[in-house]
Design a protein around this motif. Structure first.
Motif, PDB file in Angstrom:
ATOM      1  N   ASP A   3       0.864  -1.178   0.000  1.00 40.34           N
ATOM      2  CA  ASP A   3       0.000   0.000   0.000  1.00 40.34           C
ATOM      3  C   ASP A   3       0.904   1.232   0.000  1.00 40.34           C
ATOM      4  OD1 ASP A   3      -1.624   2.111   0.580  1.00 40.34           O
ATOM      5  OD2 ASP A   3      -2.830   1.051   2.048  1.00 40.34           O
ATOM      6  N   TRP A   4       1.141   1.760  -1.176  1.00 43.46           N
ATOM      7  CA  TRP A   4       2.090   2.871  -1.314  1.00 43.46           C
ATOM      8  C   TRP A   4       1.471   4.234  -1.021  1.00 43.46           C
ATOM      9  CZ3 TRP A   4       7.306   2.951  -2.406  1.00 43.46           C
ATOM     10  CH2 TRP A   4       7.875   1.733  -2.723  1.00 43.46           C
ATOM     11  N   LEU A   5       0.158   4.324  -1.087  1.00 45.93           N
ATOM     12  CA  LEU A   5      -0.413   5.670  -1.139  1.00 45.93           C
ATOM     13  C   LEU A   5      -1.489   5.982  -0.101  1.00 45.93           C
ATOM     14  CD1 LEU A   5      -0.738   5.778  -5.013  1.00 45.93           C
ATOM     15  CD2 LEU A   5       0.897   7.065  -3.662  1.00 45.93           C
ATOM     16  N   LYS A   6      -1.970   5.010   0.633  1.00 46.18           N
ATOM     17  CA  LYS A   6      -3.171   5.335   1.399  1.00 46.18           C
ATOM     18  C   LYS A   6      -3.072   5.027   2.891  1.00 46.18           C
ATOM     19  CE  LYS A   6      -8.109   4.777   0.809  1.00 46.18           C
ATOM     20  NZ  LYS A   6      -8.375   3.657   1.698  1.00 46.18           N
ATOM     21  N   ASP A   7      -3.067   3.775   3.271  1.00 43.41           N
ATOM     22  CA  ASP A   7      -3.220   3.441   4.687  1.00 43.41           C
ATOM     23  C   ASP A   7      -1.916   3.103   5.402  1.00 43.41           C
ATOM     24  OD1 ASP A   7      -5.949   3.799   4.659  1.00 43.41           O
ATOM     25  OD2 ASP A   7      -6.308   1.789   3.888  1.00 43.41           O
ATOM     26  N   ASP A   8      -1.000   2.475   4.696  1.00 43.60           N
ATOM     27  CA  ASP A   8       0.201   1.963   5.358  1.00 43.60           C
ATOM     28  C   ASP A   8       1.306   3.010   5.368  1.00 43.60           C
ATOM     29  OD1 ASP A   8       1.945   0.184   6.544  1.00 43.60           O
ATOM     30  OD2 ASP A   8       2.569  -0.731   4.669  1.00 43.60           O
ATOM     31  N   LEU A   9       0.990   4.206   5.846  1.00 44.16           N
ATOM     32  CA  LEU A   9       1.985   5.280   5.829  1.00 44.16           C
ATOM     33  C   LEU A   9       2.479   5.549   7.248  1.00 44.16           C
ATOM     34  CD1 LEU A   9       0.212   7.713   3.351  1.00 44.16           C
ATOM     35  CD2 LEU A   9       2.070   6.138   2.855  1.00 44.16           C
ATOM     36  N   HIS A  10       3.776   5.746   7.395  1.00 46.60           N
ATOM     37  CA  HIS A  10       4.363   5.939   8.714  1.00 46.60           C
ATOM     38  C   HIS A  10       5.312   7.134   8.673  1.00 46.60           C
ATOM     39  CE1 HIS A  10       2.943   1.856   9.555  1.00 46.60           C
ATOM     40  NE2 HIS A  10       3.377   1.587   8.343  1.00 46.60           N
ATOM     41  N   MET A  11       5.247   7.939   9.714  1.00 45.31           N
ATOM     42  CA  MET A  11       6.151   9.086   9.768  1.00 45.31           C
ATOM     43  C   MET A  11       7.559   8.597  10.129  1.00 45.31           C
ATOM     44  SD  MET A  11       6.527  12.160   9.166  1.00 45.31           S
ATOM     45  CE  MET A  11       4.928  12.854   8.957  1.00 45.31           C
ATOM     46  N   THR A  12       8.521   8.982   9.311  1.00 42.81           N
ATOM     47  CA  THR A  12       9.910   8.572   9.559  1.00 42.81           C
ATOM     48  C   THR A  12      10.771   9.819   9.747  1.00 42.81           C
ATOM     49  OG1 THR A  12      10.655   8.683   7.273  1.00 42.81           O
ATOM     50  CG2 THR A  12       9.542   6.663   7.947  1.00 42.81           C
ATOM     51  N   VAL A  13      12.083   9.594   9.865  1.00 37.63           N
ATOM     52  CA  VAL A  13      12.982  10.748  10.005  1.00 37.63           C
ATOM     53  C   VAL A  13      12.952  11.619   8.753  1.00 37.63           C
ATOM     54  CG1 VAL A  13      14.524   9.700  11.665  1.00 37.63           C
ATOM     55  CG2 VAL A  13      14.923   9.345   9.235  1.00 37.63           C
ATOM     56  N   ARG A  14      12.525  11.062   7.644  1.00 35.73           N
ATOM     57  CA  ARG A  14      12.418  11.866   6.422  1.00 35.73           C
ATOM     58  C   ARG A  14      11.014  11.710   5.855  1.00 35.73           C
ATOM     59  NH1 ARG A  14      17.480  11.740   2.399  1.00 35.73           N
ATOM     60  NH2 ARG A  14      19.112  11.108   3.809  1.00 35.73           N
ATOM     61  N   SER A  15      10.074  12.422   6.410  1.00 34.48           N
ATOM     62  CA  SER A  15       8.703  12.476   5.915  1.00 34.48           C
ATOM     63  C   SER A  15       7.952  11.156   6.064  1.00 34.48           C
ATOM     64  CB  SER A  15       8.667  12.897   4.447  1.00 34.48           C
ATOM     65  OG  SER A  15       8.967  11.804   3.620  1.00 34.48           O
TER      66      SER A  15
END
Lengths: 217, 394
Positions: B262-274
């Motif tokens: 899931d590149w664009l919707k739900d599986d997003l995590h804040m990292t040291v770079r965005s």
């Protein structure tokens, strides 16, 4: 011998120049209009053209999706520059804004449309949002053409529309479509479009309508 | 300077530095960061981004499943129907996997989709799992290989990260979690044939001491579906791949690592770079391990040891009668204790603060330098505080 060598070098140079000038072939795999005019010729899905060819854009929202036949990579061509919504830049380390709300509402009202073509080919557009019930759409609407970003197209007749209105927001609908697999794709597309894809502003043609009319649910 | 005491201090400092080095190694292997670490890491990552911005790479292909969803009935934990839930369209995934298997031209497949939940069942599952189980060079995400569907257990690896109490941002990637292999490690092992072992004291990779937990530098990132030139960067599973015949898409995968998720919707995590999708984080962790970034160079341990040693000697300066040079600033510092405002000894307070800073600052600089160059972070403030507190008793 020396002249022959020079001739060979020149020939090689000319061949290289020819190769460099010869652009990649692009095969059209999607157009959001019936055709696109490239170098004065009308092209359709499946046609190919050279990568540097002159495209005549008929409207600013026209877009052509192509496959580069050399690299086999896909790309899109648009009349306007492609806006890259890069989420991250060095400045983001200084300030970052996050939304504390869902993204429906305004966007949905602004960008999600239900389009209908009557028997005479006239097109009607109804804006949709969460607050705009399907039941408010005139009962004579015969087709619902949903084009979500998922790329799934759906056609829904009056009967099925009535069915949806009756069962919308009800568990019965889910169990019904599970029992009737023929409705599965339509249900999926409709639900996802309504709930999640506020981008449904796509034109469709008389040919599309004829094709969809031939389908029965 | 008392020579005997000086030699004695040297010995003590060496022992203290060795102990601290061991503590630091254990700290580096912790699955999460502590204390002020997160904010510091975020701030200094800015420097990394200035000098080495993240970018797409050519030997991978990103396949997005965010918009290829299937609604299936869902029950609450008590087994009562709760409505419907969307999962990846497994019919399309099956078709895609079948074609990948037939083409057999890919380098590796990272499928960052979990199939663990036994409640989420579709008619395509058995065919999909059988297809994946019969494929070469593929790894599938799981919460725990023991709960993954039986046919997929050999192909599964852990796709998780751990945070401390209040945090939810991604910080550290663990190659092994509680003895279970992570996806990046399994990929690396299968692609390189390397060995990675856990010991009671730490970890080794191909016989060399390494750290198990690393803050991966996000050097590969895809922020948009298209490049400014219109080139496709993220391919949609349905509309870009399975909707087309083989001749259009087969060559896309030739010799490339396929990153499905899931590149664009739900599986997003804040990292040291965005914000980054999980599949991208895992691939960046894989890049770290394949570039041996988890095997810290010897100079890192030496630099840490030297810094600890100097601070320990400084801490014991009064014991071995260190003669400070007779500089104006040294005299000023000595006389600082005599500065009063009314009854309040401001000078003493200021002296203590300066003393704490003098212990912490070199450690902070060294630790941040090590993070910028090697991607491992040691919390300097904790060690600086230890030195300062110890100095009060010596």
């Amino acid at each position: 011998m020396r002249k022959l060598f020079i001739c060979l070098i020149v020939a090689l140079f000319c061949f290289s120049a020819y190769c460099a000038a010869d652009g990649d072939k692009l095969k059209i795999i999607y157009i959001n209009t019936p055709e696109v005019v490239v170098d004065g010729k009308s092209l359709h899905v499946g046609d190919t053209f050279e990568s540097g060819a002159c495209i005549r854009w008929d409207n600013p929202r026209q877009v052509v999706k192509v496959i580069n036949m050399t690299t086999k990579k896909q790309q899109i061509l648009k009349p306007e520059p492609i806006v890259v919504e890069t989420e991250h830049s060095t400045a983001d380390y200084m300030n970052l804004d996050y939304n504390l709300s869902t993204r429906d509402e305004l966007q949905a009202a602004a960008y999600f449309f239900l389009e209908y073509v009557d028997d005479n080919g006239s097109k009607y557009t109804y804006p949709l949002s969460d607050g705009y019930s399907l039941s408010e759409i005139p009962s004579k609407v015969a087709l619902l053409y949903c084009h979500a970003y998922s790329g799934q197209d759906a056609l829904i007749t009056d009967d099925f529309m009535g069915f949806l209105n009756e069962f919308r927001s009800s568990d019965k609908l889910v169990s019904y479509v599970i029992d009737h697999q023929e409705y599965w794709d339509i249900y999926k597309c409709l639900m996802w479009t309504l709930m999640d894809r506020p981008h449904c502003d796509v034109d469709f043609t008389v040919e599309d309508v004829d094709f969809f009319k031939s389908l029965k649910f | 300077m008392n020579r005997k005491r000086f030699l004695y201090s040297l010995g003590i400092s060496a022992v203290v530095s060795l102990i601290l080095l061991v503590v630091c190694y254990a700290y580096m292997n912790m699955p999460y960061t502590y204390g002020y670490g997160d904010s510091t890491i975020n701030q200094i990552s800015f420097l990394k981004d200035m000098f080495r911005p993240s970018k797409p790479v050519d030997d991978v292909i990103a396949v997005n499943v965010s918009y290829d969803r299937d609604l299936i009935p869902f029950n609450d934990p008590q087994g009562i129907p709760a409505g419907a839930i969307d999962i990846t369209d497994r019919a399309k995934l099956l078709e895609f996997m079948t074609r990948l298997k037939r083409w057999d031209n890919y380098k590796y497949i990272l499928c960052d989709i979990r199939f663990d939940d036994a409640q989420l069942v579709t008619p395509y599952d058995s065919a999909l799992f059988a297809c994946i189980a019969s494929m070469r060079d593929i790894v599938v995400a799981t919460e725990d290989p023991d709960v993954a569907p039986e046919p997929l257990r050999e192909k599964s690896a852990v796709a998780q990260y751990r945070v401390r109490m209040a945090g939810d941002d991604f910080m550290k990637y663990n190659f092994m979690t509680d003895g279970r292999e992570g996806i990046a490690l399994k990929m690396w092992k299968e692609l390189t044939g390397g060995t990675y072992e856990e010991h009671w004291w730490g970890y080794t990779c191909d016989g060399k001491i390494c750290v198990n937990s690393i803050i991966p530098d996000i050097r590969f990132a895809l922020y948009d579906i298209y490049s400014p030139e219109g080139d496709k960067l993220i391919y949609q599973l349905g509309t870009d791949i399975t909707d087309y015949p083989d001749e259009y898409v087969e060559d896309l995968f030739d010799g490339r690592i396929v990153l499905i998720g899931d590149w664009l919707k739900d599986d997003l995590h804040m990292t040291v770079r965005s914000s980054q999708p999980g599949v991208s984080i895992i691939y960046n962790a894989f890049l770290c391990i394949i570039n041996n970034e988890h095997i810290l160079p010897v100079w890192v341990y030496m630099l840490l040891f030297l810094t600890f040693f100097i601070e320990a000697m400084f801490m014991m300066k009064d014991y071995w009668k260190f003669q400070a040079p007779d500089w104006k600033i040294v005299r000023w510092f000595r006389n600082l204790s005599n500065v009063h405002i009314g009854q309040f000894n401001v000078g003493k307070l200021l002296k203590n603060v300066l003393s704490f800073i003098s212990y912490s600052t070199p450690l902070v600089l060294v630790c941040e330098f090590i993070y910028l160059t090697c991607g491992v972070f040691v919390n300097a403030i904790i060690i600086g505080t230890l030195f300062y507190v110890a100095s009060l008793f010596i």
